[in-house]
Design a protein around this motif. Structure first.
Motif, PDB file in Angstrom:
ATOM      1  N   GLY A 152      31.352  15.700 -19.518  1.00  0.00           N
ATOM      2  CA  GLY A 152      30.908  14.765 -20.494  1.00  0.00           C
ATOM      3  C   GLY A 152      30.718  13.445 -19.564  1.00  0.00           C
ATOM      4  O   GLY A 152      29.672  12.497 -19.988  1.00  0.00           O
ATOM      5  N   ASP A 153      31.427  13.092 -18.450  1.00  0.00           N
ATOM      6  CA  ASP A 153      30.815  11.994 -17.788  1.00  0.00           C
ATOM      7  C   ASP A 153      29.510  11.929 -17.379  1.00  0.00           C
ATOM      8  O   ASP A 153      28.868  10.753 -17.477  1.00  0.00           O
ATOM      9  CB  ASP A 153      31.854  11.891 -16.548  1.00  0.00           C
ATOM     10  CG  ASP A 153      33.294  11.462 -16.866  1.00  0.00           C
ATOM     11  OD1 ASP A 153      33.398  11.202 -17.913  1.00  0.00           O
ATOM     12  OD2 ASP A 153      34.297  11.360 -15.642  1.00  0.00           O
ATOM     13  N   ILE A 154      28.846  13.095 -17.014  1.00  0.00           N
ATOM     14  CA  ILE A 154      27.697  13.176 -16.549  1.00  0.00           C
ATOM     15  C   ILE A 154      26.617  12.871 -17.631  1.00  0.00           C
ATOM     16  O   ILE A 154      25.707  12.142 -17.422  1.00  0.00           O
ATOM     17  CB  ILE A 154      27.177  14.664 -16.016  1.00  0.00           C
ATOM     18  CG1 ILE A 154      28.053  14.694 -14.581  1.00  0.00           C
ATOM     19  CG2 ILE A 154      25.787  14.795 -15.659  1.00  0.00           C
ATOM     20  CD1 ILE A 154      27.918  16.167 -14.252  1.00  0.00           C
ATOM     21  N   PHE A 155      26.820  13.480 -18.786  1.00  0.00           N
ATOM     22  CA  PHE A 155      25.917  13.178 -19.922  1.00  0.00           C
ATOM     23  C   PHE A 155      26.355  11.679 -20.345  1.00  0.00           C
ATOM     24  O   PHE A 155      25.145  11.006 -20.946  1.00  0.00           O
ATOM     25  CB  PHE A 155      26.443  14.300 -21.166  1.00  0.00           C
ATOM     26  CG  PHE A 155      25.706  15.596 -20.979  1.00  0.00           C
ATOM     27  CD1 PHE A 155      24.360  15.970 -21.434  1.00  0.00           C
ATOM     28  CD2 PHE A 155      26.321  16.412 -20.165  1.00  0.00           C
ATOM     29  CE1 PHE A 155      23.923  17.045 -21.272  1.00  0.00           C
ATOM     30  CE2 PHE A 155      25.744  17.728 -20.107  1.00  0.00           C
ATOM     31  CZ  PHE A 155      24.535  17.781 -20.454  1.00  0.00           C
ATOM     32  N   PHE A 156      27.545  11.150 -20.113  1.00  0.00           N
ATOM     33  CA  PHE A 156      27.792   9.986 -20.727  1.00  0.00           C
ATOM     34  C   PHE A 156      26.927   8.994 -19.666  1.00  0.00           C
ATOM     35  O   PHE A 156      26.741   7.611 -20.192  1.00  0.00           O
ATOM     36  CB  PHE A 156      29.033   9.613 -20.852  1.00  0.00           C
ATOM     37  CG  PHE A 156      29.618   8.126 -21.424  1.00  0.00           C
ATOM     38  CD1 PHE A 156      29.661   8.188 -22.676  1.00  0.00           C
ATOM     39  CD2 PHE A 156      30.122   7.139 -20.607  1.00  0.00           C
ATOM     40  CE1 PHE A 156      30.298   7.100 -23.441  1.00  0.00           C
ATOM     41  CE2 PHE A 156      30.609   6.223 -21.204  1.00  0.00           C
ATOM     42  CZ  PHE A 156      30.466   5.927 -22.749  1.00  0.00           C
ATOM     43  N   SER A 157      26.753   9.335 -18.595  1.00  0.00           N
ATOM     44  CA  SER A 157      26.010   8.319 -17.599  1.00  0.00           C
ATOM     45  C   SER A 157      24.675   7.890 -17.731  1.00  0.00           C
ATOM     46  O   SER A 157      24.081   7.025 -17.424  1.00  0.00           O
ATOM     47  CB  SER A 157      26.278   8.651 -15.962  1.00  0.00           C
ATOM     48  OG  SER A 157      27.551   8.981 -15.930  1.00  0.00           O
ATOM     49  N   ILE A 158      24.248   8.870 -18.521  1.00  0.00           N
ATOM     50  CA  ILE A 158      22.703   8.516 -18.853  1.00  0.00           C
ATOM     51  C   ILE A 158      22.534   8.055 -20.282  1.00  0.00           C
ATOM     52  O   ILE A 158      23.133   8.439 -21.208  1.00  0.00           O
ATOM     53  CB  ILE A 158      21.910   9.811 -18.661  1.00  0.00           C
ATOM     54  CG1 ILE A 158      22.188  10.539 -17.483  1.00  0.00           C
ATOM     55  CG2 ILE A 158      20.427   9.556 -18.889  1.00  0.00           C
ATOM     56  CD1 ILE A 158      21.339  11.949 -17.194  1.00  0.00           C
ATOM     57  N   PRO A 159      22.437   6.639 -20.432  1.00  0.00           N
ATOM     58  CA  PRO A 159      22.144   5.978 -21.829  1.00  0.00           C
ATOM     59  C   PRO A 159      21.204   6.997 -22.577  1.00  0.00           C
ATOM     60  O   PRO A 159      20.112   7.358 -22.209  1.00  0.00           O
ATOM     61  CB  PRO A 159      21.306   4.671 -21.544  1.00  0.00           C
ATOM     62  CG  PRO A 159      21.896   4.398 -20.235  1.00  0.00           C
ATOM     63  CD  PRO A 159      21.920   5.616 -19.414  1.00  0.00           C
ATOM     64  N   TYR A 160      21.566   7.337 -23.842  1.00  0.00           N
ATOM     65  CA  TYR A 160      21.172   8.438 -24.715  1.00  0.00           C
ATOM     66  C   TYR A 160      19.712   8.225 -25.133  1.00  0.00           C
ATOM     67  O   TYR A 160      18.715   9.066 -25.006  1.00  0.00           O
ATOM     68  CB  TYR A 160      21.940   9.076 -25.827  1.00  0.00           C
ATOM     69  CG  TYR A 160      22.251   8.178 -26.869  1.00  0.00           C
ATOM     70  CD1 TYR A 160      21.362   8.000 -28.066  1.00  0.00           C
ATOM     71  CD2 TYR A 160      23.399   7.254 -26.688  1.00  0.00           C
ATOM     72  CE1 TYR A 160      21.710   7.215 -28.824  1.00  0.00           C
ATOM     73  CE2 TYR A 160      23.549   6.358 -27.735  1.00  0.00           C
ATOM     74  CZ  TYR A 160      22.865   6.431 -28.663  1.00  0.00           C
ATOM     75  OH  TYR A 160      23.233   5.506 -29.863  1.00  0.00           O
ATOM     76  N   ILE A 161      19.398   6.874 -25.294  1.00  0.00           N
ATOM     77  CA  ILE A 161      17.988   6.601 -25.797  1.00  0.00           C
ATOM     78  C   ILE A 161      17.061   6.924 -24.465  1.00  0.00           C
ATOM     79  O   ILE A 161      16.002   7.282 -24.492  1.00  0.00           O
ATOM     80  CB  ILE A 161      17.789   5.088 -25.841  1.00  0.00           C
ATOM     81  CG1 ILE A 161      18.534   5.106 -27.383  1.00  0.00           C
ATOM     82  CG2 ILE A 161      16.205   4.778 -26.360  1.00  0.00           C
ATOM     83  CD1 ILE A 161      18.342   3.996 -28.297  1.00  0.00           C
ATOM     84  N   LEU A 162      17.629   6.445 -23.375  1.00  0.00           N
ATOM     85  CA  LEU A 162      16.647   6.749 -22.037  1.00  0.00           C
ATOM     86  C   LEU A 162      16.549   8.191 -21.877  1.00  0.00           C
ATOM     87  O   LEU A 162      15.276   8.693 -21.462  1.00  0.00           O
ATOM     88  CB  LEU A 162      17.400   6.132 -20.808  1.00  0.00           C
ATOM     89  CG  LEU A 162      17.280   4.768 -20.767  1.00  0.00           C
ATOM     90  CD1 LEU A 162      17.829   4.156 -19.277  1.00  0.00           C
ATOM     91  CD2 LEU A 162      15.838   3.991 -20.935  1.00  0.00           C
ATOM     92  N   ALA A 163      17.624   8.965 -21.968  1.00  0.00           N
ATOM     93  CA  ALA A 163      17.447  10.508 -22.022  1.00  0.00           C
ATOM     94  C   ALA A 163      16.623  11.176 -22.802  1.00  0.00           C
ATOM     95  O   ALA A 163      15.661  11.825 -22.447  1.00  0.00           O
ATOM     96  CB  ALA A 163      18.691  11.094 -21.907  1.00  0.00           C
ATOM     97  N   ALA A 164      16.654  10.679 -24.150  1.00  0.00           N
ATOM     98  CA  ALA A 164      15.894  11.047 -24.878  1.00  0.00           C
ATOM     99  C   ALA A 164      14.094  10.682 -24.864  1.00  0.00           C
ATOM    100  O   ALA A 164      13.315  11.535 -24.892  1.00  0.00           O
ATOM    101  CB  ALA A 164      15.928  10.375 -26.501  1.00  0.00           C
ATOM    102  N   VAL A 165      14.093   9.468 -24.342  1.00  0.00           N
ATOM    103  CA  VAL A 165      12.604   9.254 -23.640  1.00  0.00           C
ATOM    104  C   VAL A 165      12.136  10.056 -22.891  1.00  0.00           C
ATOM    105  O   VAL A 165      11.060  10.764 -22.879  1.00  0.00           O
ATOM    106  CB  VAL A 165      12.652   7.504 -23.096  1.00  0.00           C
ATOM    107  CG1 VAL A 165      11.364   7.617 -22.467  1.00  0.00           C
ATOM    108  CG2 VAL A 165      12.962   6.584 -24.264  1.00  0.00           C
TER     109      VAL A 165
END
Lengths: 318, 309
Positions: A152-165
């Motif tokens: 969860g920490d790993i996924f949380f560390s990437i702001p989700y809009i940036l990840a989605a980009v």
């Protein structure tokens, strides 16, 4: 005095029942309607104007998304006349026209279902992943917690809009509502999981859990039947608010040009396309923005009123 | 304290490896040959292609490629942008502007947010409180690009108070409007956080004691109430940084601020996949470091955190 040697009667030391606080306990109505957190919350919600305002807006958005034809006679893409480019309001076209000469109002009406479906798909995804990760991590603890929480920490560390980009840049050729929802949801769940985990940590030491363990209920059944229903309230709240965030995320991605293809009607796309003519025709940009913001506002308002209704501590803060 | 710092640093390692791996995994899934994209419409010489493949380790298995990429990150090598300029060089040029914008935004959201939240909390239920709640709710609901366009149109074009886009060299007076927009959502969140925190604190026993000792409100409000209400605000600033990064991408794009965000924004618009990935990696790394610092700061402020483990 003759009475001084006489022992006082027992009644002298015990106050009559009617005068003690015990009356409060004795007078509990056993035949009254049973109450629980949800019934209390509903009673509280009913009296809040914010709840009704947001519910009415959300209901309206849902009806518009399901039956757009009820609200406008104009087909959103067919009757676009370039001669109407950026024209102001006229008979039958109350919000004017876009740069391509399409009816702004019709595009807003038909774009509703896009925003709402992305919001709902993302929310279902976030809710499911959040419950899976949060419930198992919180309830079982130990190495299961360590593994799930670090994930969860790993996924949380990437702001989700940036990840989605990044994900949407990968899927450059095959973008649709499902792909964009997946791209947003896959990185948006850790917040929900964290909320549920800490709530379960609080609940799992309650007496009724010990009692269930003592009479030999299986661990998984304890989690499913006793712990989860008692820790779901904050998850419901954060889910409502995450629906709003998902709608914003879709609009932001579409606005940036990595969301839905321009052929799909979406508020984000319309806002992105209108930005070049902001000076000449601000209304083309402002109306879809208004629709977007109002929908988001309604979901956030609903989430906040439900939170206040479910949390007695927040109730005191009002 | 030293133990807590060590613990927190060790905890950051798997997260760092995990995030870079995730990003790299997403890139690896990217369809098409990244080298062919470099040549545009021309058909490249196969020998040259092979040499480049060798040079960028594209013939190695996925995991080895990831290790090369990770090695690059540790040497501050984030690859080359589409125009052939090293990403680190672009960062050196654009980063100072973004820092300036971010500091302006942070200053605004903290000073105004905490002040308004404090007044609202102290005067709970009043007109000021009610309007602060409504305004903050609206600001939270406005997506950042909507706030940006509204600000640009009404304050920049219609009223003419600010220049609608930033001029050359990004002077501070041009950055005020983008900074206000960038700060808007966090500002609203800080107002609400401070408000509820102040309401909770002002009913605590030590505040009552302070009043009964005869201290004046002038002293109790800033010293006793405010200082003890600030911890949730500090924690919020850590998570808020992610909002700020995404926000900077959109605001810098719209207001034409020559910072890191605009570079990413333009790379996204032009569909330059590898450049987007490099910049997202850099932003995620910054985000990780900032969160680490905020956690450490939190431990300094709140002894319960540092002795918990």
């Amino acid at each position: 005095m003759p009475n001084s040697t006489q022992k006082p009667s027992p009644g002298h030391f015990v106050a009559p029942l009617e005068e003690t606080p015990l009356v409060a306990i004795d007078s509990v109505k056993t035949d009254g309607k049973p109450s629980n957190l949800w019934i209390d919350a509903w009673r509280d919600l009913r009296g809040r104007p914010m709840f009704w305002i947001s519910s009415v807006i959300i209901l309206l958005v849902v009806v518009v998304a399901l039956f757009p034809g009820l609200f406008t006679q104009t087909a959103p893409n067919d009757n676009c006349e370039l001669s109407n480019s950026n024209a102001g309001p006229s008979e039958g076209h109350i919000l004017g026209f876009t740069r391509q000469g399409c009816d702004v109002f019709a595009r807003i009406i038909y774009g509703t279902s896009t925003s709402l479906s992305v919001g709902i798909i993302v929310t279902v995804l976030v809710f499911t992943l959040g419950i899976l990760f949060g419930a198992f991590a919180g309830f079982y603890g130990g190495w299961i917690d360590a593994v799930l929480s670090r994930a969860g920490d790993i996924f949380f560390s990437i702001p989700y809009i940036l990840a989605a980009v990044v994900i949407m840049s990968v899927f450059s050729s095959n973008r649709n509502v499902w792909v964009i929802s997946l791209a947003i949801g896959i990185f948006a769940w850790p917040a929900t999981a964290r909320v549920l985990r800490s709530e379960i940590l609080r609940v799992k030491n309650a007496d009724y859990v010990t009692a269930a363990t003592a009479i030999g209920v299986k661990r998984f059944n304890i989690l499913w039947k006793h712990v989860l229903p008692n820790s779901i309230a904050p998850v419901i709240v954060i889910t409502t608010i995450s629906l709003a965030s998902a709608i914003v995320a879709e609009a932001t991605l579409s606005f940036l040009g990595v969301g839905l293809p321009s052929s799909v009607m979406s508020w984000g796309n319309d806002i992105g396309q209108a930005q070049t003519t902001l000076r000449q025709a601000p209304q083309v940009l402002i109306y879809p923005s208004l629709a977007l913001s109002l929908t988001v506002l309604a979901f956030i308002m609903l989430g906040e009123t439900v939170r206040d209704a479910l949390d007695p501590k927040a109730r005191a803060l009002r | 304290m030293a133990r807590y710092i060590l613990f927190r640093l060790l905890q950051a390692i798997p997260v760092l490896l995990g995030t870079t791996f995730l990003i790299y995994f997403m890139v690896f899934a990217m369809p098409g040959d990244p080298l062919l994209a470099l040549f545009g419409d021309k058909t490249p010489n196969p020998a040259l292609l092979e040499q480049l493949r060798e040079q960028y380790h594209l013939n190695e298995p996925f995991f080895v490629q990831y290790l090369y990429y990770l090695g690059g990150i540790f040497r501050f090598d984030f690859g080359v942008s589409y125009s052939g300029q090293p990403v680190t060089e672009i960062l050196a040029q654009t980063f100072p502007v973004t820092i300036r914008l971010a500091i302006l935004a942070l200053l605004f959201e903290m000073i105004a947010g905490i002040l308004i939240g404090l007044v609202s909390g102290i005067r709970k239920g009043g007109i000021f409180d009610a309007s602060a709640l409504v305004v903050s709710l609206i600001l939270i609901s406005l997506p950042i690009f909507v706030t940006a366009f509204l600000g640009q149109y009404f304050l920049g074009i219609a009223l003419g108070w600010f220049r609608p886009t930033v001029g050359a060299g990004a002077p501070i007076q041009d950055l005020i409007l983008p900074a206000l927009v960038l700060a808007s959502i966090s500002f609203a969140q800080i107002v609400r956080l401070t408000r509820s925190s102040v309401i909770e604190t002002k009913n605590l026993d030590f505040v009552r004691t302070a009043y009964s000792k005869g201290l004046s409100s002038k002293r109790i409000v800033p010293v006793h109430i405010l200082r003890n209400s600030l911890i949730p605000v500090v924690t919020y600033l850590g998570t808020d940084f992610g909002v700020l990064l995404v926000g900077a991408t959109v605001t810098e794009g719209i207001f034409n601020v020559p910072g890191v965000g605009r570079t990413l924004y333009q790379a996204i618009l032009k569909g330059e996949g590898p450049t987007v990935v490099s910049f997202v990696t850099v932003m995620v790394l910054i985000y990780l470091v900032v969160n680490l610092l905020v956690d450490l700061l939190y431990a300094v402020l709140d002894p319960r955190i540092r002795y918990a483990k």
